[in-house]
Design an enzyme around this catalytic site. Sequence first.
Site, PDB file in Angstrom:
ATOM      1  N   ASP A  13      -3.794  -7.939   6.905  1.00 51.32           N
ATOM      2  CA  ASP A  13      -2.729  -7.041   6.458  1.00 51.32           C
ATOM      3  C   ASP A  13      -1.753  -6.825   7.616  1.00 51.32           C
ATOM      4  OD1 ASP A  13      -1.367  -4.378   5.865  1.00 51.32           O
ATOM      5  OD2 ASP A  13      -2.569  -4.620   4.053  1.00 51.32           O
ATOM      6  N   ILE A  14      -0.450  -6.818   7.322  1.00 47.73           N
ATOM      7  CA  ILE A  14       0.536  -6.644   8.394  1.00 47.73           C
ATOM      8  C   ILE A  14       0.635  -5.189   8.860  1.00 47.73           C
ATOM      9  CG2 ILE A  14       1.888  -8.670   7.753  1.00 47.73           C
ATOM     10  CD1 ILE A  14       3.925  -6.773   6.459  1.00 47.73           C
ATOM     11  N   ASN A  69      -5.641  -1.000  -5.444  1.00 46.08           N
ATOM     12  CA  ASN A  69      -4.691   0.008  -5.919  1.00 46.08           C
ATOM     13  C   ASN A  69      -4.105  -0.497  -7.226  1.00 46.08           C
ATOM     14  OD1 ASN A  69      -5.060   1.489  -3.498  1.00 46.08           O
ATOM     15  ND2 ASN A  69      -3.581   0.173  -2.484  1.00 46.08           N
ATOM     16  N   GLY A  75      -1.233   3.958  -6.224  1.00 49.86           N
ATOM     17  CA  GLY A  75      -0.713   3.511  -4.945  1.00 49.86           C
ATOM     18  C   GLY A  75      -0.341   2.042  -4.883  1.00 49.86           C
ATOM     19  N   HIS A  82      -4.534  -7.735  -5.808  1.00 52.04           N
ATOM     20  CA  HIS A  82      -5.096  -7.988  -4.488  1.00 52.04           C
ATOM     21  C   HIS A  82      -6.093  -6.892  -4.149  1.00 52.04           C
ATOM     22  CE1 HIS A  82      -1.631  -5.347  -3.756  1.00 52.04           C
ATOM     23  NE2 HIS A  82      -2.250  -4.948  -2.651  1.00 52.04           N
ATOM     24  N   HIS A  84      -8.153  -4.998  -0.815  1.00 48.12           N
ATOM     25  CA  HIS A  84      -8.188  -4.737   0.621  1.00 48.12           C
ATOM     26  C   HIS A  84      -9.649  -4.700   1.067  1.00 48.12           C
ATOM     27  CE1 HIS A  84      -3.938  -3.208   0.830  1.00 48.12           C
ATOM     28  NE2 HIS A  84      -4.192  -3.017  -0.458  1.00 48.12           N
TER      29      HIS A  84
END
Length: 96
Positions: A13-14, A69, A75, A82, A84
């Site tokens: 994740d960026i 999410n 959110g 996707h 996380h």
Amino acid sequence: MVYEDDRVMAFRDIHPQAPVHLLIIPKEHIPSLEAAEDAHAGLLGHILITARNLAREAGLQNGFRVVNNCGPAGGQTVYHLHFHLLGGRSMQWPPG
């Protein structure tokens, strides 16, 4: 890219929220978990097994969190399904 196969890919994740924060996404476009169909059950299981394997590879033997999410109130800001994978620190509850 930290992982890729014929069904999914995973990358960092960026804007990481934990020492380990990977995104696991299917190659098939599915806008959200709400939009997933029963026919996606195998793909969704594959995503979770991939998350488990990536957590093992990252040394997250003390635990990790997998988050999805879904929808504006959940959110979701990117409308491609996707998940996380978060770990490397103690997770709090409730999450936010």
